[in-house]
Design a protein around this motif. Structure first.
Motif, mmCIF file in Angstrom:
data_model
loop_
_atom_site.group_PDB
_atom_site.id
_atom_site.type_symbol
_atom_site.label_atom_id
_atom_site.label_comp_id
_atom_site.label_asym_id
_atom_site.label_seq_id
_atom_site.Cartn_x
_atom_site.Cartn_y
_atom_site.Cartn_z
ATOM 1 N N ALA A 50 39.003 -46.009 -16.850
ATOM 2 C CA ALA A 50 37.590 -45.689 -17.037
ATOM 3 C C ALA A 50 37.464 -44.375 -17.784
ATOM 4 C CB ALA A 50 36.864 -45.613 -15.701
ATOM 5 N N ILE A 51 36.320 -44.214 -18.458
ATOM 6 C CA ILE A 51 36.078 -43.003 -19.231
ATOM 7 C C ILE A 51 34.614 -42.607 -19.083
ATOM 8 C CG2 ILE A 51 35.624 -44.331 -21.346
ATOM 9 C CD1 ILE A 51 37.029 -42.029 -22.903
ATOM 10 N N SER A 52 34.375 -41.319 -18.910
ATOM 11 C CA SER A 52 33.015 -40.821 -18.761
ATOM 12 C C SER A 52 32.258 -40.917 -20.078
ATOM 13 C CB SER A 52 33.042 -39.368 -18.284
ATOM 14 O OG SER A 52 33.669 -38.548 -19.267
ATOM 15 N N TRP A 53 30.943 -40.684 -20.006
ATOM 16 C CA TRP A 53 30.124 -40.856 -21.201
ATOM 17 C C TRP A 53 30.563 -39.933 -22.328
ATOM 18 C CZ3 TRP A 53 27.288 -37.077 -23.573
ATOM 19 C CH2 TRP A 53 27.138 -35.883 -22.862
ATOM 20 N N SER A 54 31.034 -38.744 -22.000
ATOM 21 C CA SER A 54 31.429 -37.778 -23.028
ATOM 22 C C SER A 54 32.877 -37.950 -23.469
ATOM 23 C CB SER A 54 31.258 -36.364 -22.487
ATOM 24 O OG SER A 54 32.188 -36.121 -21.438
ATOM 25 N N GLY A 55 33.621 -38.734 -22.688
ATOM 26 C CA GLY A 55 35.050 -38.852 -22.954
ATOM 27 C C GLY A 55 35.868 -37.748 -22.313
ATOM 28 N N GLY A 56 35.193 -36.840 -21.630
ATOM 29 C CA GLY A 56 35.884 -35.698 -21.063
ATOM 30 C C GLY A 56 36.622 -35.984 -19.777
ATOM 31 N N SER A 57 36.312 -37.110 -19.157
ATOM 32 C CA SER A 57 36.977 -37.474 -17.907
ATOM 33 C C SER A 57 37.466 -38.909 -18.002
ATOM 34 C CB SER A 57 35.996 -37.330 -16.740
ATOM 35 O OG SER A 57 36.607 -37.710 -15.529
ATOM 36 N N THR A 58 38.714 -39.111 -17.618
ATOM 37 C CA THR A 58 39.288 -40.454 -17.608
ATOM 38 C C THR A 58 39.967 -40.711 -16.268
ATOM 39 O OG1 THR A 58 41.339 -39.658 -18.623
ATOM 40 C CG2 THR A 58 39.661 -40.549 -20.098
ATOM 41 N N ASN A 59 40.176 -41.975 -15.984
ATOM 42 C CA ASN A 59 40.808 -42.383 -14.743
ATOM 43 C C ASN A 59 41.655 -43.619 -15.050
ATOM 44 O OD1 ASN A 59 41.444 -42.586 -12.050
ATOM 45 N ND2 ASN A 59 39.363 -43.010 -11.344
ATOM 46 N N TYR A 60 42.857 -43.669 -14.505
ATOM 47 C CA TYR A 60 43.761 -44.781 -14.777
ATOM 48 C C TYR A 60 44.363 -45.316 -13.484
ATOM 49 C CZ TYR A 60 43.766 -43.244 -19.672
ATOM 50 O OH TYR A 60 43.400 -42.897 -20.951
ATOM 51 N N ALA A 61 44.611 -46.608 -13.480
ATOM 52 C CA ALA A 61 45.401 -47.187 -12.410
ATOM 53 C C ALA A 61 46.833 -46.681 -12.529
ATOM 54 C CB ALA A 61 45.368 -48.707 -12.501
ATOM 55 N N GLU A 62 47.482 -46.517 -11.395
ATOM 56 C CA GLU A 62 48.855 -46.007 -11.412
ATOM 57 C C GLU A 62 49.782 -46.884 -12.250
ATOM 58 O OE1 GLU A 62 48.422 -42.467 -9.706
ATOM 59 O OE2 GLU A 62 50.375 -43.277 -10.298
ATOM 60 N N SER A 63 49.526 -48.171 -12.232
ATOM 61 C CA SER A 63 50.413 -49.117 -12.910
ATOM 62 C C SER A 63 50.374 -49.000 -14.429
ATOM 63 C CB SER A 63 50.066 -50.545 -12.500
ATOM 64 O OG SER A 63 48.726 -50.846 -12.851
ATOM 65 N N VAL A 64 49.344 -48.335 -14.971
ATOM 66 C CA VAL A 64 49.230 -48.244 -16.431
ATOM 67 C C VAL A 64 49.304 -46.809 -16.941
ATOM 68 C CG1 VAL A 64 47.822 -50.340 -16.421
ATOM 69 C CG2 VAL A 64 46.705 -48.087 -16.550
ATOM 70 N N LYS A 65 49.362 -45.849 -16.037
ATOM 71 C CA LYS A 65 49.429 -44.447 -16.459
ATOM 72 C C LYS A 65 50.627 -44.210 -17.359
ATOM 73 C CE LYS A 65 46.993 -41.894 -12.846
ATOM 74 N NZ LYS A 65 47.124 -40.984 -11.683
ATOM 75 N N GLY A 66 50.372 -43.491 -18.454
ATOM 76 C CA GLY A 66 51.433 -43.191 -19.400
ATOM 77 C C GLY A 66 51.659 -44.265 -20.432
ATOM 78 N N ARG A 67 51.068 -45.445 -20.220
ATOM 79 C CA ARG A 67 51.221 -46.542 -21.170
ATOM 80 C C ARG A 67 49.904 -46.917 -21.848
ATOM 81 N NH1 ARG A 67 52.619 -51.495 -19.439
ATOM 82 N NH2 ARG A 67 51.689 -51.247 -17.369
ATOM 83 N N PHE A 68 48.814 -46.825 -21.108
ATOM 84 C CA PHE A 68 47.497 -47.201 -21.630
ATOM 85 C C PHE A 68 46.665 -45.950 -21.867
ATOM 86 C CE2 PHE A 68 47.090 -51.728 -19.618
ATOM 87 C CZ PHE A 68 48.339 -52.051 -20.112
ATOM 88 N N THR A 69 45.807 -46.007 -22.893
ATOM 89 C CA THR A 69 44.886 -44.914 -23.188
ATOM 90 C C THR A 69 43.494 -45.472 -23.458
ATOM 91 O OG1 THR A 69 46.669 -43.602 -24.185
ATOM 92 C CG2 THR A 69 44.408 -42.934 -24.658
ATOM 93 N N ILE A 70 42.521 -44.970 -22.726
ATOM 94 C CA ILE A 70 41.139 -45.381 -22.949
ATOM 95 C C ILE A 70 40.446 -44.318 -23.793
ATOM 96 C CG2 ILE A 70 40.295 -44.303 -20.809
ATOM 97 C CD1 ILE A 70 38.336 -46.710 -20.561
ATOM 98 N N SER A 71 39.605 -44.772 -24.715
ATOM 99 C CA SER A 71 38.846 -43.856 -25.554
ATOM 100 C C SER A 71 37.519 -44.517 -25.911
ATOM 101 C CB SER A 71 39.635 -43.485 -26.817
ATOM 102 O OG SER A 71 39.902 -44.639 -27.596
ATOM 103 N N ARG A 72 36.630 -43.740 -26.506
ATOM 104 C CA ARG A 72 35.337 -44.307 -26.862
ATOM 105 C C ARG A 72 34.784 -43.608 -28.085
ATOM 106 N NH1 ARG A 72 31.525 -43.677 -21.909
ATOM 107 N NH2 ARG A 72 29.973 -44.529 -23.364
ATOM 108 N N SER A 73 33.909 -44.329 -28.773
ATOM 109 C CA SER A 73 33.136 -43.756 -29.865
ATOM 110 C C SER A 73 31.686 -44.118 -29.631
ATOM 111 C CB SER A 73 33.596 -44.306 -31.222
ATOM 112 O OG SER A 73 32.696 -43.897 -32.236
ATOM 113 N N ASN A 74 30.911 -43.145 -29.193
ATOM 114 C CA ASN A 74 29.498 -43.411 -28.948
ATOM 115 C C ASN A 74 28.739 -43.645 -30.257
ATOM 116 O OD1 ASN A 74 29.803 -43.207 -26.168
ATOM 117 N ND2 ASN A 74 29.338 -41.015 -26.128
#
Length: 124
Positions: A50-74
């Motif tokens: 998950a990613i906050s509206w500003s992109g300043g905060s993210t959260n990952y499941a342990e199983s994907v940490k270090g492998r997956f990256t979430i980002s956004r372009s408003n």
């Protein structure tokens, strides 16, 4: 009408990469937390990132940490999920979701809007 449309799924070999996209339309999602969930056959839907509206905060499941990256372009109302070093256990249908309350949470019930999903299959 609010709509989330995922794309970018497919078949990839273990160790490969994919980038999922989620295009939002019908209302502004710029102030929403955006999340990715996945569901494999016979299993419950589970939180991925998950990613906050500003992109300043993210959260990952342990199983994907270090492998997956979430980002956004408003600017283009799109959220992305870059998936590297994919494993067969990552095989699932991946769903994009939006939480208007901005909680960056891990529970699916916190998300009010959902896409139809895109299938990711990782072969061994």
């Amino acid at each position: 009408q609010a709509q989330l449309v995922e794309s970018g799924g497919g078949l990839v070999q273990a160790g490969g990469s994919l980038r999922l996209s989620c295009a939002a339309s019908g209302r502004t999602f710029a102030t929403n937390t955006m999340g990715w969930f996945r569901q494999a056959p016979g299993k419950e839907r589970e939180f991925v990132a998950a990613i906050s509206w500003s992109g300043g905060s993210t959260n990952y499941a342990e199983s994907v940490k270090g492998r997956f990256t979430i980002s956004r372009s408003n600017a283009v109302n799109t959220v992305y999920l870059r998936m590297n070093d994919l494993k067969p256990e990552d095989t699932a249908r991946y769903y994009c979701a939006a939480d208007p309350k901005g909680r960056v949470g891990v529970r699916s019930r916190e998300y009010d809007y959902w896409g139809q999903g895109t299938q990711v299959t990782v072969s061994s």
